[in-house]
Design a protein around this motif. Structure first.
Motif, PDB file in Angstrom:
ATOM      1  N   ARG A 183       0.915  -1.012  -0.367  1.00  0.00           N
ATOM      2  CA  ARG A 183       0.167   0.356   0.086  1.00  0.00           C
ATOM      3  C   ARG A 183       0.539   1.162  -0.282  1.00  0.00           C
ATOM      4  O   ARG A 183       0.322   1.896   0.293  1.00  0.00           O
ATOM      5  CB  ARG A 183      -1.131   0.246   1.329  1.00  0.00           C
ATOM      6  CG  ARG A 183       0.096  -0.058   2.290  1.00  0.00           C
ATOM      7  CD  ARG A 183      -1.197  -0.209   3.550  1.00  0.00           C
ATOM      8  NE  ARG A 183      -0.594  -0.390   5.538  1.00  0.00           N
ATOM      9  CZ  ARG A 183      -1.160  -0.558   6.201  1.00  0.00           C
ATOM     10  NH1 ARG A 183      -2.375  -0.237   6.203  1.00  0.00           N
ATOM     11  NH2 ARG A 183      -0.675  -1.036   7.423  1.00  0.00           N
ATOM     12  N   SER A 184       2.345   1.311  -0.470  1.00  0.00           N
ATOM     13  CA  SER A 184       2.774   2.461  -0.713  1.00  0.00           C
ATOM     14  C   SER A 184       2.514   3.334  -1.840  1.00  0.00           C
ATOM     15  O   SER A 184       1.595   3.065  -2.903  1.00  0.00           O
ATOM     16  CB  SER A 184       4.646   2.760  -0.973  1.00  0.00           C
ATOM     17  OG  SER A 184       4.355   1.520  -2.606  1.00  0.00           O
ATOM     18  N   SER A 190       0.824  -4.707   5.331  1.00  0.00           N
ATOM     19  CA  SER A 190       1.687  -5.832   6.976  1.00  0.00           C
ATOM     20  C   SER A 190       0.892  -6.125   7.188  1.00  0.00           C
ATOM     21  O   SER A 190       1.219  -7.292   8.409  1.00  0.00           O
ATOM     22  CB  SER A 190       3.002  -5.050   6.977  1.00  0.00           C
ATOM     23  OG  SER A 190       2.266  -4.070   7.381  1.00  0.00           O
ATOM     24  N   ILE A 206      11.166  -6.459  -5.835  1.00  0.00           N
ATOM     25  CA  ILE A 206      12.560  -6.260  -6.015  1.00  0.00           C
ATOM     26  C   ILE A 206      13.332  -6.444  -4.438  1.00  0.00           C
ATOM     27  O   ILE A 206      13.543  -6.173  -3.587  1.00  0.00           O
ATOM     28  CB  ILE A 206      13.431  -5.050  -6.732  1.00  0.00           C
ATOM     29  CG1 ILE A 206      12.628  -4.521  -8.373  1.00  0.00           C
ATOM     30  CG2 ILE A 206      14.919  -5.194  -7.435  1.00  0.00           C
ATOM     31  CD1 ILE A 206      13.565  -3.336  -9.094  1.00  0.00           C
ATOM     32  N   THR A 261       9.746   0.976 -15.837  1.00  0.00           N
ATOM     33  CA  THR A 261       9.742   1.829 -15.199  1.00  0.00           C
ATOM     34  C   THR A 261      10.399   3.184 -15.226  1.00  0.00           C
ATOM     35  O   THR A 261      10.013   4.814 -15.213  1.00  0.00           O
ATOM     36  CB  THR A 261       9.900   2.184 -13.684  1.00  0.00           C
ATOM     37  OG1 THR A 261       9.325   0.759 -12.978  1.00  0.00           O
ATOM     38  CG2 THR A 261      10.493   2.958 -12.775  1.00  0.00           C
TER      39      THR A 261
HETATM   40  P1  NAD Z   1       7.424   0.187   0.690  1.00  0.00           P
HETATM   41  O1  NAD Z   1       8.219  -1.029   1.360  1.00  0.00           O
HETATM   42  O2  NAD Z   1       7.302   1.141   0.497  1.00  0.00           O
HETATM   43  O3  NAD Z   1       6.243  -0.490   0.458  1.00  0.00           O
HETATM   44  C1  NAD Z   1       5.925  -2.323   0.619  1.00  0.00           C
HETATM   45  C2  NAD Z   1       5.005  -2.364   1.197  1.00  0.00           C
HETATM   46  O4  NAD Z   1       4.403  -3.840   1.603  1.00  0.00           O
HETATM   47  C3  NAD Z   1       4.363  -1.836   2.442  1.00  0.00           C
HETATM   48  O5  NAD Z   1       2.505  -1.255   1.867  1.00  0.00           O
HETATM   49  C4  NAD Z   1       4.271  -2.939   3.450  1.00  0.00           C
HETATM   50  O6  NAD Z   1       2.300  -3.004   3.757  1.00  0.00           O
HETATM   51  C5  NAD Z   1       3.092  -3.921   2.467  1.00  0.00           C
HETATM   52  N1  NAD Z   1       3.333  -5.552   3.442  1.00  0.00           N
HETATM   53  C6  NAD Z   1       4.922  -5.725   3.953  1.00  0.00           C
HETATM   54  N2  NAD Z   1       4.906  -7.161   4.700  1.00  0.00           N
HETATM   55  C7  NAD Z   1       3.686  -7.086   3.767  1.00  0.00           C
HETATM   56  C8  NAD Z   1       3.131  -8.688   4.349  1.00  0.00           C
HETATM   57  N3  NAD Z   1       4.380  -9.895   4.793  1.00  0.00           N
HETATM   58  N4  NAD Z   1       2.005  -9.365   3.675  1.00  0.00           N
HETATM   59  C9  NAD Z   1       1.442  -8.231   2.398  1.00  0.00           C
HETATM   60  N5  NAD Z   1       2.101  -7.094   2.368  1.00  0.00           N
HETATM   61  C10 NAD Z   1       2.827  -6.081   3.231  1.00  0.00           C
HETATM   62  O7  NAD Z   1       7.450  -0.491  -0.578  1.00  0.00           O
HETATM   63  P2  NAD Z   1       7.672  -0.190  -2.534  1.00  0.00           P
HETATM   64  O8  NAD Z   1       8.790   1.287  -2.924  1.00  0.00           O
HETATM   65  O9  NAD Z   1       5.753   0.278  -2.719  1.00  0.00           O
HETATM   66  O10 NAD Z   1       7.900  -0.975  -3.907  1.00  0.00           O
HETATM   67  C11 NAD Z   1       8.048  -2.283  -2.962  1.00  0.00           C
HETATM   68  C12 NAD Z   1       8.751  -3.446  -4.139  1.00  0.00           C
HETATM   69  O11 NAD Z   1       8.735  -2.713  -5.407  1.00  0.00           O
HETATM   70  C13 NAD Z   1      10.224  -2.936  -3.133  1.00  0.00           C
HETATM   71  O12 NAD Z   1      10.798  -4.972  -3.173  1.00  0.00           O
HETATM   72  C14 NAD Z   1      10.626  -2.090  -4.574  1.00  0.00           C
HETATM   73  O13 NAD Z   1      11.381  -2.793  -4.577  1.00  0.00           O
HETATM   74  C15 NAD Z   1      10.223  -3.276  -5.352  1.00  0.00           C
HETATM   75  N6  NAD Z   1       9.964  -1.766  -6.460  1.00  0.00           N
HETATM   76  C16 NAD Z   1      10.254  -2.005  -7.990  1.00  0.00           C
HETATM   77  C17 NAD Z   1       9.477  -0.758  -8.595  1.00  0.00           C
HETATM   78  C18 NAD Z   1       9.577  -1.843 -10.534  1.00  0.00           C
HETATM   79  O14 NAD Z   1      10.641  -0.808 -11.522  1.00  0.00           O
HETATM   80  N7  NAD Z   1      10.866  -2.986 -10.655  1.00  0.00           N
HETATM   81  C19 NAD Z   1       9.490  -0.013  -8.434  1.00  0.00           C
HETATM   82  C20 NAD Z   1       9.550   0.437  -7.233  1.00  0.00           C
HETATM   83  C21 NAD Z   1       9.156  -0.175  -6.293  1.00  0.00           C
END
Ligand code: NAD
Length: 285
Positions: free
Chosen positions: A167-168, A191, A232, A267
């Motif tokens: 939910r980011s 989470s 990632i 992206t």
């Molecule tokens: P973030 O840390 O801001 O958010 C992670 C989210 O996961 C939070 O909302 C949290 O509530 C949730 N979460 C944590 N544990 C959980 C669980 N057990 N079950 C369900 N939800 C859970 O991270 P982000 O910026 O949203 O990025 C998420 C992932 O995507 C990371 O691995 C990041 O590296 C990757 N990412 C990839 C790209 C791309 O271009 N492919 C771009 C941005 C982010």
């Protein structure tokens, strides 16, 4: 039967080519190419790599890209002043401050300072608000890339159950909004969600954006579901892994993105197209 791979490379190439074509038309019409300015604070290795990729992608697509590399001890006040300068520079169409900022900076205050018309990362309150209201605006790049992938495989979200994990503001919430706009029935897991497996099993579309390797187990995937893996995660072997346990999930999915080589490719491509969109919108006044 195992699901088809959604290869991010050709789809990203297509998005980049479209952005390049529109950037050339913009340059012809307005006498300058669209300009993306990236601010990189400090020396974080991963951020340096991401920023170099953006710089290279801009050059290839014919955008004017500039990186402002500043020391980690610049300080909040001077960083805000730099954002102000970029806000008022007419040749700057897109501003991206590379996150995360070093310790001691207030990221939310920096994001809030970016002119929403130049917010090509789609992170300001104005951009998030427009997305929530369903009115046109700049949306975060990775979620837009996910939607493009669905379109490319002919997956119409309308009427489907979509389960978004995460939910980011950068990924989870905006992808959920975009799926909702396309008339999916959307569940957001996070989470504190209980019985995650049971929820994921309901998903015709599953988007995993958590950052925990193999969190999504293969037998959670509904047969025939479309799986987009945004995660990632670097393994101890130095390789990159997604949030989905790939091989068993692929056995059940109809389509699935690999990591690496899937969503990650999209992206930067969408960042270019957001910059061109911002340039046209600003030029139209
Ligand atoms: P973030 O840390 O801001 O958010 C992670 C989210 O996961 C939070 O909302 C949290 O509530 C949730 N979460 C944590 N544990 C959980 C669980 N057990 N079950 C369900 N939800 C859970 O991270 P982000 O910026 O949203 O990025 C998420 C992932 O995507 C990371 O691995 C990041 O590296 C990757 N990412 C990839 C790209 C791309 O271009 N492919 C771009 C941005 C982010």
């Amino acid at each position: 039967m195992s699901g088809q791979l959604i290869d991010g490379k050709p789809i990203a190439m297509k998005v980049r080519a479209e952005a390049a074509e529109r950037a050339a038309a913009f340059a012809q019409a307005y006498g300058r190419p669209p300009g993306l300015h990236v601010v990189l604070v400090g020396e974080d290795h991963a951020s340096q790599v991401y920023v170099r990729n953006k710089e290279r992608a801009c050059r290839k697509a014919g955008l004017a890209g500039q990186v402002h590399r500043v020391s980690a001890d610049l300080g909040q006040g001077r960083l805000l002043a730099l954002v102000d300068e970029l806000n008022t520079d007419p040749k700057v169409d897109g501003i991206l401050v590379q996150m995360p900022l070093p310790h001691g900076y207030d990221e939310l205050e920096v994001i809030a300072r970016i002119d929403p018309a130049k917010d090509v990362d789609g992170l300001t309150a104005v951009s998030a608000g427009r997305l929530a209201l369903g009115v046109p605006g700049l949306c975060p790049c990775t979620p837009v890339g996910c939607m493009r992938m669905l379109a490319e495989i002919g997956c119409d979200p309308e009427g489907k159950r979509a389960v978004v994990l995460g939910r980011s503001n950068l990924v989870g919430k905006p992808i959920a909004q975009l799926l909702l706009q396309r008339n999916a029935t959307v569940t957001i897991a996070h989470s504190r969600t209980k019985q995650l497996g049971d929820l994921v099993r309901e998903g015709d579309i599953v988007v995993a954006a958590v950052g925990r390797r193999a969190l999504v187990q293969g037998d959670w995937i509904k047969p025939g579901a479309v799986v987009l893996d945004v995660g990632i995660n670097r393994g101890e072997d130095g390789q990159i892994y997604g949030d989905v346990d790939f091989e068993p999930a692929r056995e059940r999915a109809s389509f699935i993105t690999p990591v690496p080589g899937g969503v990650g490719r999209m992206t930067v491509a969408v960042l270019l197209s957001n910059t061109v969109d911002a340039a046209y919108a600003r030029a139209a006044g």
